[in-house]
Write a protein that holds these residues in place. Structure first.
Motif, PDB file in Angstrom:
ATOM      1  N   TYR A 181       0.819  -1.214   0.000  1.00 45.19           N
ATOM      2  CA  TYR A 181       0.000   0.000   0.000  1.00 45.19           C
ATOM      3  C   TYR A 181       0.850   1.261   0.000  1.00 45.19           C
ATOM      4  O   TYR A 181       0.331   2.365  -0.035  1.00 45.19           O
ATOM      5  N   GLY A 182       2.175   1.092   0.079  1.00 48.58           N
ATOM      6  CA  GLY A 182       3.085   2.225   0.080  1.00 48.58           C
ATOM      7  C   GLY A 182       3.478   2.716   1.456  1.00 48.58           C
ATOM      8  O   GLY A 182       4.251   3.661   1.584  1.00 48.58           O
ATOM      9  N   VAL A 183       2.967   2.085   2.526  1.00 46.29           N
ATOM     10  CA  VAL A 183       3.313   2.485   3.882  1.00 46.29           C
ATOM     11  C   VAL A 183       4.702   1.924   4.215  1.00 46.29           C
ATOM     12  O   VAL A 183       5.005   0.765   3.942  1.00 46.29           O
ATOM     13  N   SER A 184       5.535   2.756   4.800  1.00 48.12           N
ATOM     14  CA  SER A 184       6.911   2.397   5.108  1.00 48.12           C
ATOM     15  C   SER A 184       7.031   1.917   6.556  1.00 48.12           C
ATOM     16  O   SER A 184       6.508   2.556   7.475  1.00 48.12           O
ATOM     17  N   TRP A 185       7.726   0.781   6.752  1.00 42.45           N
ATOM     18  CA  TRP A 185       7.861   0.139   8.063  1.00 42.45           C
ATOM     19  C   TRP A 185       9.331  -0.100   8.369  1.00 42.45           C
ATOM     20  O   TRP A 185      10.054  -0.681   7.560  1.00 42.45           O
ATOM     21  N   GLN A 186       9.768   0.318   9.540  1.00 42.11           N
ATOM     22  CA  GLN A 186      11.075  -0.055  10.064  1.00 42.11           C
ATOM     23  C   GLN A 186      10.817  -1.090  11.158  1.00 42.11           C
ATOM     24  O   GLN A 186      10.059  -0.831  12.091  1.00 42.11           O
ATOM     25  N   LEU A 187      11.426  -2.247  11.021  1.00 37.28           N
ATOM     26  CA  LEU A 187      11.255  -3.335  11.980  1.00 37.28           C
ATOM     27  C   LEU A 187      12.571  -3.533  12.716  1.00 37.28           C
ATOM     28  O   LEU A 187      13.630  -3.590  12.086  1.00 37.28           O
ATOM     29  N   ASN A 188      12.490  -3.661  14.030  1.00 39.03           N
ATOM     30  CA  ASN A 188      13.699  -3.689  14.833  1.00 39.03           C
ATOM     31  C   ASN A 188      13.599  -4.701  15.974  1.00 39.03           C
ATOM     32  O   ASN A 188      12.535  -4.893  16.559  1.00 39.03           O
ATOM     33  N   VAL A 189      14.737  -5.348  16.249  1.00 41.87           N
ATOM     34  CA  VAL A 189      14.926  -6.120  17.482  1.00 41.87           C
ATOM     35  C   VAL A 189      16.164  -5.507  18.136  1.00 41.87           C
ATOM     36  O   VAL A 189      17.268  -5.590  17.584  1.00 41.87           O
ATOM     37  N   SER A 190      15.959  -4.850  19.263  1.00 40.99           N
ATOM     38  CA  SER A 190      17.069  -4.182  19.953  1.00 40.99           C
ATOM     39  C   SER A 190      18.061  -5.196  20.504  1.00 40.99           C
ATOM     40  O   SER A 190      17.706  -6.309  20.849  1.00 40.99           O
ATOM     41  N   LYS A 191      19.316  -4.755  20.588  1.00 38.36           N
ATOM     42  CA  LYS A 191      20.339  -5.592  21.218  1.00 38.36           C
ATOM     43  C   LYS A 191      20.057  -5.656  22.707  1.00 38.36           C
ATOM     44  O   LYS A 191      19.613  -4.685  23.309  1.00 38.36           O
ATOM     45  N   ALA A 192      20.293  -6.824  23.293  1.00 37.27           N
ATOM     46  CA  ALA A 192      20.108  -6.985  24.744  1.00 37.27           C
ATOM     47  C   ALA A 192      21.104  -6.086  25.456  1.00 37.27           C
ATOM     48  O   ALA A 192      22.254  -5.944  25.041  1.00 37.27           O
ATOM     49  N   LYS A 193      20.649  -5.485  26.537  1.00 33.81           N
ATOM     50  CA  LYS A 193      21.525  -4.570  27.282  1.00 33.81           C
ATOM     51  C   LYS A 193      22.295  -5.306  28.340  1.00 33.81           C
ATOM     52  O   LYS A 193      21.960  -6.264  28.879  1.00 33.81           O
TER      53      LYS A 193
END
Length: 127
Positions: A115-127
């Motif tokens: 549909y043209g919607v932009s998505w950033q998908l993330n898995v943060s590094k464990a702290k």
């Protein structure tokens, strides 16, 4: 109550997009939809991971659409969740950045959906 809400304007595919998002994300639901007489969406609300979004179908043919300059950033719980979302969201869409690691992310990717919607998908590094 959420004070700032993402509002998406589609070209006749708002309800189709809401259905796609609420079946693609595990923690998502369609909240309500009000239709115009022609069946297009006058106003729709749905949620993803507790975040409410609104949408409409444009009543006019606009010269603009979505741009990756504005994207929805989703913090995934696992790499598997990110990979599954990447697969579904990029299908018939565009991969702006494939799945990779970054200095602050265990895994990260950026896609535009069908549909043209932009998505950033993330898995943060464990702290």
């Amino acid at each position: 109550m959420q004070k700032v809400t993402t509002f998406l304007m589609f070209k006749g595919k708002a309800e189709e997009a809401m259905d796609f998002y609420t079946t693609t994300f595990k923690d998502a639901e369609k909240i309500n939809v009000f239709h115009n007489e022609d069946g297009t969406v006058l106003h729709g609300m749905f949620s993803i991971k507790g975040q409410t979004l609104m949408c409409i179908d444009s009543m006019q043919n606009q010269k603009f659409s979505f741009t990756p300059g504005m994207s929805l950033f989703v913090e995934c719980d696992t790499v598997e969740e990110l990979e599954e979302l990447f697969s579904k969201l990029s299908e018939d869409g565009n991969v702006n950045m494939p799945i990779t690691d970054t200095p602050v992310s265990e895994k990260f990717c950026w896609v535009d959906d069908q549909y043209g919607v932009s998505w950033q998908l993330n898995v943060s590094k464990a702290k």
